[in-house]
Design an enzyme around this catalytic site. Structure first.
Site, PDB file in Angstrom:
ATOM      1  N   CYS A 144       0.802  -1.228   0.000  1.00 19.44           N
ATOM      2  CA  CYS A 144       0.000   0.000   0.000  1.00 19.44           C
ATOM      3  C   CYS A 144       0.831   1.273   0.000  1.00 19.44           C
ATOM      4  O   CYS A 144       0.269   2.366   0.044  1.00 19.44           O
ATOM      5  CB  CYS A 144      -0.966  -0.020   1.180  1.00 19.44           C
ATOM      6  SG  CYS A 144      -2.104  -1.415   1.050  1.00 19.44           S
ATOM      7  N   HIS A 186      -2.601   9.221   4.975  1.00 17.34           N
ATOM      8  CA  HIS A 186      -2.927   7.836   4.617  1.00 17.34           C
ATOM      9  C   HIS A 186      -4.372   7.564   5.059  1.00 17.34           C
ATOM     10  O   HIS A 186      -5.156   7.023   4.300  1.00 17.34           O
ATOM     11  CB  HIS A 186      -1.953   6.883   5.287  1.00 17.34           C
ATOM     12  CG  HIS A 186      -2.115   5.458   4.882  1.00 17.34           C
ATOM     13  ND1 HIS A 186      -2.002   5.041   3.586  1.00 17.34           N
ATOM     14  CD2 HIS A 186      -2.400   4.344   5.607  1.00 17.34           C
ATOM     15  CE1 HIS A 186      -2.206   3.730   3.528  1.00 17.34           C
ATOM     16  NE2 HIS A 186      -2.451   3.286   4.737  1.00 17.34           N
ATOM     17  N   GLU A 243      -0.791   7.016  12.618  1.00 17.32           N
ATOM     18  CA  GLU A 243      -0.413   8.119  11.749  1.00 17.32           C
ATOM     19  C   GLU A 243      -0.409   9.444  12.521  1.00 17.32           C
ATOM     20  O   GLU A 243       0.496  10.274  12.374  1.00 17.32           O
ATOM     21  CB  GLU A 243      -1.430   8.156  10.606  1.00 17.32           C
ATOM     22  CG  GLU A 243      -1.102   9.120   9.540  1.00 17.32           C
ATOM     23  CD  GLU A 243      -2.071   8.989   8.366  1.00 17.32           C
ATOM     24  OE1 GLU A 243      -2.909   8.050   8.343  1.00 17.32           O
ATOM     25  OE2 GLU A 243      -1.986   9.841   7.493  1.00 17.32           O
ATOM     26  N   LYS A 293      -9.341   8.964   1.248  1.00 19.88           N
ATOM     27  CA  LYS A 293      -9.894   7.606   1.284  1.00 19.88           C
ATOM     28  C   LYS A 293     -11.327   7.623   1.810  1.00 19.88           C
ATOM     29  O   LYS A 293     -12.083   6.686   1.596  1.00 19.88           O
ATOM     30  CB  LYS A 293      -9.034   6.689   2.151  1.00 19.88           C
ATOM     31  CG  LYS A 293      -7.670   6.362   1.537  1.00 19.88           C
ATOM     32  CD  LYS A 293      -6.963   5.264   2.294  1.00 19.88           C
ATOM     33  CE  LYS A 293      -5.566   4.992   1.763  1.00 19.88           C
ATOM     34  NZ  LYS A 293      -4.589   6.066   2.075  1.00 19.88           N
ATOM     35  N   HIS A 348      -9.819   2.751  -0.411  1.00 18.49           N
ATOM     36  CA  HIS A 348      -8.396   2.418  -0.353  1.00 18.49           C
ATOM     37  C   HIS A 348      -8.070   1.486  -1.514  1.00 18.49           C
ATOM     38  O   HIS A 348      -8.353   0.300  -1.464  1.00 18.49           O
ATOM     39  CB  HIS A 348      -8.111   1.738   0.993  1.00 18.49           C
ATOM     40  CG  HIS A 348      -6.660   1.501   1.261  1.00 18.49           C
ATOM     41  ND1 HIS A 348      -5.674   1.725   0.330  1.00 18.49           N
ATOM     42  CD2 HIS A 348      -6.022   1.062   2.383  1.00 18.49           C
ATOM     43  CE1 HIS A 348      -4.496   1.423   0.859  1.00 18.49           C
ATOM     44  NE2 HIS A 348      -4.686   1.019   2.103  1.00 18.49           N
ATOM     45  N   PHE A 354       1.153  -2.970   4.285  1.00 13.90           N
ATOM     46  CA  PHE A 354       1.505  -4.340   4.620  1.00 13.90           C
ATOM     47  C   PHE A 354       2.969  -4.573   4.244  1.00 13.90           C
ATOM     48  O   PHE A 354       3.460  -4.026   3.263  1.00 13.90           O
ATOM     49  CB  PHE A 354       0.625  -5.330   3.852  1.00 13.90           C
ATOM     50  CG  PHE A 354      -0.761  -5.461   4.413  1.00 13.90           C
ATOM     51  CD1 PHE A 354      -1.204  -4.626   5.425  1.00 13.90           C
ATOM     52  CD2 PHE A 354      -1.634  -6.415   3.912  1.00 13.90           C
ATOM     53  CE1 PHE A 354      -2.488  -4.754   5.936  1.00 13.90           C
ATOM     54  CE2 PHE A 354      -2.918  -6.551   4.417  1.00 13.90           C
ATOM     55  CZ  PHE A 354      -3.348  -5.717   5.423  1.00 13.90           C
TER      56      PHE A 354
END
Lengths: 426, 406, 85
Positions: free
Chosen positions: A173, A313, A324, A345, A350, A409
């Site tokens: 990601c 993010h 974050e 998002k 996402h 990830f």
């Protein structure tokens, strides 16, 4: 003025976008500024057996987008997105016809590659999982292109007639930031003058939905899909899967200036770090992301107080949004509290590897248009997420320095700094 | 750019696990190519492959890692452990963010993916493993190596089909230049499962010969494609000053130059990009063609691609101007891992001043263009080696190594 | 009664998430937290998923807590089974 690395500066001169709720850069930007959400009940396949049945799907018409019947039949949707977005970026930049093939490259990011085709082809060759068949007549002749996602980079290279460095950067990601950083480095080092670069993912398919179900990463808010993605909200409970692509034309600054190109922004710095902690989990203090942010700012010669806007993010999972927020506090100190931060998002979901390139597109457009897109669906702020997340409505504000970040990830933590073109000229 | 020094190697190859066994087998001309045993390959167009032998994951890796890893990742984790031990490098003893990892991938964890697709389609979504979310994704080896050894520096993953084993090392070199002084880089790959095998059969490049000694014959008149294999190599690359500071015990060699190019669209009639990749890499290394002592060829095994490579080498080095070899004839082509294994072989060749042979070649097809080292190792003074790698679609990469420190 | 006790839980842990070498799952682990047993949230996700599937129950997100213990998880299972019954 040379930048710190290689002496050559890198600017964005073209943008192309395929996004949920918006095909093309203009529609995309209109959606973001209006604060509209594109999340809905999954329509690409029957998702009724799954825990999370919400996604942000692109209303992509391959025929209307100018793809041939052969391309539609043989290319995975991810490649289709990438090529259509690249065409828009190339037309936007006006660079076609001025390219030296040897000095032109392609770098494309993806998290899932051709997962959708592999998923459906597996169903074909196994008679929907009943029996593994080895029958030449059943397997697609294009299976190898789906197996190796480098096929997408090859298609883009042929489109551009690029014969310089070509490849795929895949870091889950964070792919959409890391690929642009990689491309910018190639230009800065002198390996190429022009890179067509960005990321594409179209992985809304049963296997993807199933594996995010398995770790409860996606939202089960199926009854109200339009508000399913709620970054930084107290009631957030997972991300909404998305799809899309954003492809850019990146150029060495002098190359762009000599041909009189419109310059959107400079890629002023980027950095990536690993958390060495978990393939999916995040350390709560956000230290590795903070380190990536600090290094990217340093490379861009930007101080925390110079940042006008942070494109977050903000995935809408419990752990990410806290992680974050902590990373901003560690890296920016008091400025974390005064800098507007938003997560798109909330509107377009996402899209895994592609999303960071879509977020860079939003960051660049925020510089260009002097508007900060909002965080939609943010009605009840999480008390632990106590920064300015620009809830619900866009904010008109000039931005010369924008930071965009991502966590993914594999433990990847990445940050990129975009600056206004007049800053680039300074 | 500072030339990084290679201070450690890890190798898992079909003809030998570990640097010493691999190198001894390679110099002896022992091949690891054989009929597949991992699954029943009858019914497929081909059934010959290069499998890593006697690999017992349960013995080599912690039990917690087994349910969450594809075979490819298990191979990569063991290779990473090897190269770190060889370099005497423990990332946890170094400052935060000082060590990173870049790996090359081709298709991710196909065997794991196949099992989960089978669960999904055969039994339902509830049967899909929580580990599927990352076990088949392309940067899984990077992530798992980083976690296992506590590497928090700049890390990444590259996919350029079979050229990736060089591209990953080149990216690691840049990370070193940008301030991550110690890197693990390379490729370890496998797709030797029914699903991966079916996909690979669609590349149109896999030999359908049933004779393990005749299936992969690059630069031979009987070349008929290649044999897929598994495994690869990982290198520890370091800023030379950082290697000195920590007292790294070994210096295999340095990376002096690298370039990657892309071929023009098939059918364009224009020259492929390989020659340009070689020339650009030599330029970066500040070497002339005459300085190169040995070339580790990509050696596709597809006749037209072999011819392109022979022509490119003859154009740069003159006809029969430099010894050329392809020890991968003993392993098959290891997807994203093959080019890294060639880097390891080239570094060992520089160390021992001997060029390993290309095996099974009986009728060289391009003898007038290239001096292919066949049958026996060739001893000669070696200072610089060139390693080439190409990927389907048109990827070309070239890397120049030198013995010891630059 | 679900018939799902510590022995069954250990079987599922081993099969779905593996086993740390230096942890004895045969010992008295009922009140040892999962983190100390070597399991992270991902491992617990997979374990919880197996239990849900095998028993036909639904466990809440709170069941995936590395600070919890086998006893805590077994209590969640018992409650979930009671809801289904």
């Amino acid at each position: 003025m040379p930048n710190r690395h290689g002496g050559r500066r890198v600017v964005v001169t073209g943008i192309g976008v395929i996004a949920p709720g918006g095909i093309g850069t203009k529609q995309y930007w209109d959606l973001l500024c209006a604060g509209r959400t594109a999340t809905r009940t999954i329509s690409l396949f029957d998702a009724s057996p799954f825990r999370s049945r919400v996604a942000a799907e692109a209303d992509f018409d391959a025929v209307a987008s100018g793809l041939s019947r052969r391309q539609i039949r043989t290319w995975d949707r991810t490649t289709q997105f990438a090529v259509v977005a690249a065409r828009e970026a190339l037309a936007d930049s006006g660079v076609l016809g001025e390219l030296d093939p040897y000095r032109t490259g392609v770098m494309v990011g993806t998290a899932c590659g051709m997962t959708q085709s592999l998923d459906s082809e597996y169903a074909v060759v196994s008679d929907e999982g009943k029996k593994w068949l080895v029958d030449e007549a059943h397997a697609s002749p294009y299976l190898y292109d789906y197996f190796a996602p480098s096929s997408m980079a090859a298609e883009l290279a042929w489109l551009v007639e690029a014969q310089g460095p070509v490849g795929v950067v895949s870091t889950g990601c964070t792919s959409g930031i890391d690929v642009l950083g990689h491309a910018a480095d190639l230009i800065a080092e002198g390996a190429a003058d022009v890179l067509v670069s960005g990321a594409s993912d179209a992985a809304i398919s049963p296997i993807t939905v199933a594996c995010f179900d398995a770790i409860r990463a996606t939202t089960p808010r199926n009854d109200d899909p339009g508000t399913a993605s709620r970054p930084f909200d107290r009631t957030r409970n997972g991300f909404a899967l998305g799809e899309g692509a954003a492809i850019f034309v990146l150029e060495e600054y002098g190359h762009a200036r000599r041909r009189g190109a419109h310059v959107y922004a400079e890629i002023a710095g980027h950095a990536t770090r690993a958390n060495a902690f978990s393939m999916t989990g995040l350390r709560s203090d956000g230290r590795e992301l903070a380190e990536a942010i600090t290094t990217a700012l340093d490379r861009a010669r930007v101080r925390p107080g110079d940042i006008d806007y942070i494109n977050a993010h903000g995935s809408s999972t419990k752990q990410n949004d806290l992680h974050e927020t902590m990373a901003y506090k560690h890296s920016l100190g008091a400025h974390a509290y005064t800098t507007p931060i938003s997560s798109i998002k909330s509107m377009i979901g996402h899209s895994l590897g592609a999303i960071c390139s879509l977020e860079v597109a939003a960051s660049v457009l925020a510089i260009e248009q002097s508007v900060i897109p909002p965080t939609a669906n943010l009605h009840e702020p999480d008390p632990d997420c106590d920064l300015d997340y620009v809830p619900l409505t866009a904010r008109e504000q000039r931005s010369d320095v924008v930071l965009s970040v991502a966590s993914g990830f594999g433990g990847f933590q990445s940050a990129i700094v975009l600056t206004a073109p007049d800053r680039a000229a300074a | 750019m500072t030339a990084p020094v290679v201070t450690g190697l890890g190798v898992l190859s079909p003809n030998g696990s570990g640097v010493d066994d691999f190198w001894a087998a390679t110099l002896a001309g022992h091949s690891g190519v054989a009929p597949l045993t991992r699954f029943d390959a009858s019914g497929y167009p081909s059934g010959i492959g290069g499998e890593v032998k006697d690999f017992d994951a349960a013995e080599l890796l912690p039990g917690r890692l087994l349910p969450q890893t594809d075979h490819m990742t298990r191979l990569a984790l063991v290779t990473a452990e090897q190269c770190l031990a060889d370099a005497d490098l423990d990332p946890r003893e170094l400052p935060d963010f000082a060590v990173g990892v870049v790996t090359a991938a081709s298709a991710g964890g196909m065997e794991f993916g196949q099992r989960e697709l089978e669960a999904l389609w055969g039994r339902g979504g509830a049967y899909v493993s929580a580990y599927q979310a990352f076990a088949w994704f392309y940067p899984v080896n990077t992530g798992q190596i980083s976690i296992r050894h506590g590497m928090r520096g700049a890390s990444s993953a590259i996919v350029t089909e079979q050229a990736g084993g060089l591209d990953a090392v080149a990216k690691a070199r840049r990370h070193i230049d940008h301030g991550t002084p110690h890197m693990v880089a390379g490729g370890v790959d496998s797709a030797l499962c029914p699903w991966g095998w079916l996909c690979m059969s669609r590349s149109g490049r896999v030999s359908t010969s049933t004779d393990p000694n005749r299936a992969y014959l690059p630069f031979d008149v009987e070349a008929s494609g290649y044999v897929p294999g598994e495994g690869g190599a990982l290198l520890v690359l370091e800023d030379p000053r950082a290697a000195d500071r920590r007292g790294a015990p070994k210096r295999y060699g340095s990376v002096l130059g690298y370039a990657s190019t892309f071929d023009p669209r098939p059918g364009s009639g224009r020259e492929p990009g390989l020659r340009r990749a070689v020339e650009l890499a030599l330029d970066q290394a500040e070497l002339a063609p005459g300085d190169v002592d040995v070339v580790f060829a990509d050696a596709s095994g597809v006749p037209e691609l072999d011819r392109q490579e022979a022509l490119a080498l003859a154009a740069v080095f003159g006809t029969r101007g430099v010894p050329v070899t392809a020890p991968k004839t003993m392993t098959g082509r290891l997807l994203a891992g093959g080019a890294s294994l060639d880097l390891a072989a080239a570094l060992l060749a520089l160390r021992d001043q001997v060029v390993p042979p290309t095996v099974n070649i009986t009728h060289p097809a391009h003898g007038e263009l290239i001096d292919l080292v066949t049958d026996q190792p060739r001893e000669l003074p070696l200072t610089h080696a060139l390693v080439l790698a190409r990927g389907l679609g048109g990827f070309n990469s070239a890397m120049v190594l030198c013995q010891g420190e630059d | 009664m679900s018939g799902f006790g510590i022995k069954e839980l250990v079987d599922v842990l081993r099969a779905s998430a593996g086993e740390e070498e230096d942890v004895n799952l045969e010992g008295d682990i009922l009140d040892v937290d999962f983190e100390s047993l070597g399991y992270d949230s991902l491992a617990l996700s997979n374990t919880v998923r197996w239990i849900e599937r095998d028993l036909g129950i639904a466990l809440p997100d709170e069941a995936i807590d590395v600070g919890s213990t086998p006893r805590g998880l077994l209590d969640e299972v018992t409650r979930a089974v009671a809801r289904v019954a």
